[in-house]
Design a protein around this motif. Structure first.
Motif, short mmCIF file in Angstrom:
data_model
loop_
_atom_site.label_atom_id
_atom_site.label_comp_id
_atom_site.label_asym_id
_atom_site.label_seq_id
_atom_site.Cartn_x
_atom_site.Cartn_y
_atom_site.Cartn_z
N LEU A 27 0.86 -1.18 0.00
CA LEU A 27 0.00 0.00 0.00
C LEU A 27 0.89 1.23 0.00
O LEU A 27 1.81 1.34 0.83
CB LEU A 27 -0.89 0.01 1.25
CG LEU A 27 -1.59 1.32 1.60
CD1 LEU A 27 -2.60 1.72 0.55
CD2 LEU A 27 -2.25 1.22 2.98
N VAL A 52 -1.41 -1.01 -4.25
CA VAL A 52 -2.65 -0.29 -4.07
C VAL A 52 -2.29 1.07 -3.50
O VAL A 52 -1.31 1.20 -2.77
CB VAL A 52 -3.65 -1.08 -3.17
CG1 VAL A 52 -3.11 -1.28 -1.79
CG2 VAL A 52 -5.00 -0.43 -3.15
N ALA A 54 -3.49 5.09 -1.90
CA ALA A 54 -4.46 5.93 -1.21
C ALA A 54 -3.89 7.34 -1.15
O ALA A 54 -2.69 7.53 -0.99
CB ALA A 54 -4.72 5.40 0.20
N ASP A 59 -8.28 7.35 3.54
CA ASP A 59 -8.49 6.44 2.41
C ASP A 59 -7.67 5.16 2.59
O ASP A 59 -8.12 4.08 2.23
CB ASP A 59 -8.10 7.11 1.09
CG ASP A 59 -9.09 8.19 0.67
OD1 ASP A 59 -10.17 8.30 1.27
OD2 ASP A 59 -8.77 8.93 -0.28
N VAL A 63 -8.89 1.30 2.46
CA VAL A 63 -8.27 0.28 1.62
C VAL A 63 -8.01 -0.98 2.45
O VAL A 63 -8.27 -2.09 2.01
CB VAL A 63 -6.95 0.81 0.99
CG1 VAL A 63 -6.12 -0.34 0.43
CG2 VAL A 63 -7.24 1.84 -0.08
N THR A 67 -8.67 -4.83 1.61
CA THR A 67 -7.51 -5.48 1.02
C THR A 67 -6.48 -5.77 2.10
O THR A 67 -6.20 -4.92 2.94
CB THR A 67 -6.86 -4.55 -0.03
OG1 THR A 67 -7.84 -4.13 -0.96
CG2 THR A 67 -5.73 -5.23 -0.76
#
Length: 151
Positions: A27, A52, A54, A59, A63, A67
C-alpha cells in the motif's frame, strides 16, 4: 496475500536470500500524486506483485478494510489523517485483518525527534525524502529480513 510470521519463506526466492518481490502486496499512502507515482515506479521496477494506493490516511484505512497488504508505505504529513494517526488507527481497527503488516513512514522532515516518535508509535522504519529506488529497496529488504528473522 497475507503476511504470516509462520510462512516467512514466501518472501524469499529459491536460494532463501533474495527477495521474491512478486509475492508482496504494498500500500502506498501519500497525498502527493507525483510522489505516489514515483514510489509506484520504483516498486514496479522491483517486480512487486500487487500495489494499491491511497491519497490520504483515511483512504488508506478504507483500503485496509477491503484489502490485505504486506507492507504500507505511508507519508507522515498527510491530512486529515497523518501517518502517525494512520498507524494507531490500523493497529486498533477490528476490521483490519493484518495487524502485523510492515509499516514504513516516509517524511521530508526526518528530525531525530520525528523518527523517535514514529518508531515509538509502532512503525518499522522511517525513510527520509528525497527517495531513491536504491534507498527504498534497501529499507524494504532490511525490514523484510528482520520481519522474517533473517538478520
Amino acid at each position: 496475500a497475507t503476511l504470516k510470521r509462520s510462512m516467512p519463506a514466501r518472501f524469499f526466492g529459491m536460494n532463501g536470500n533474495t527477495i521474491d518481490w512478486g509475492t508482496l502486496s504494498i500500500l502506498i499512502a501519500d497525498d502527493n500524486a507525483h510522489f505516489r507515482w514515483l514510489m509506484r515506479s520504483f516498486l514496479t521496477s522491483f517486480g512487486v506483485g500487487s500495489l494499491v494506493e491511497a491519497a490520504n490516511g483515511a483512504d488508506a484505512i478504507q483500503v485496509l478494510h477491503k484489502t490485505v497488504v504486506d507492507v504500507a508505505l505511508v507519508d507522515i504529513g498527510m491530512e486529515p489523517i497523518n501517518g502517525l494517526w494512520f498507524v494507531q488507527m490500523f493497529k486498533n481497527d477490528p476490521e483490519i485483518k493484518n495487524k502485523n503488516m510492515l509499516c514504513l513512514l516516509v517524511t521530508g522532515n526526518a528530525t531525530p525527534e520525528n523518527i523517535q516518535t514514529a518508531l515509538q508509535s509502532g512503525v518499522n522504519d522511517v525513510i527520509s525524502k528525497p527517495l531513491s529506488a536504491k534507498l527504498l529497496e534497501d529499507r524494504l529488504k532490511r525490514q523484510l529480513q528482520r520481519y522474517c528473522g533473517r538478520s
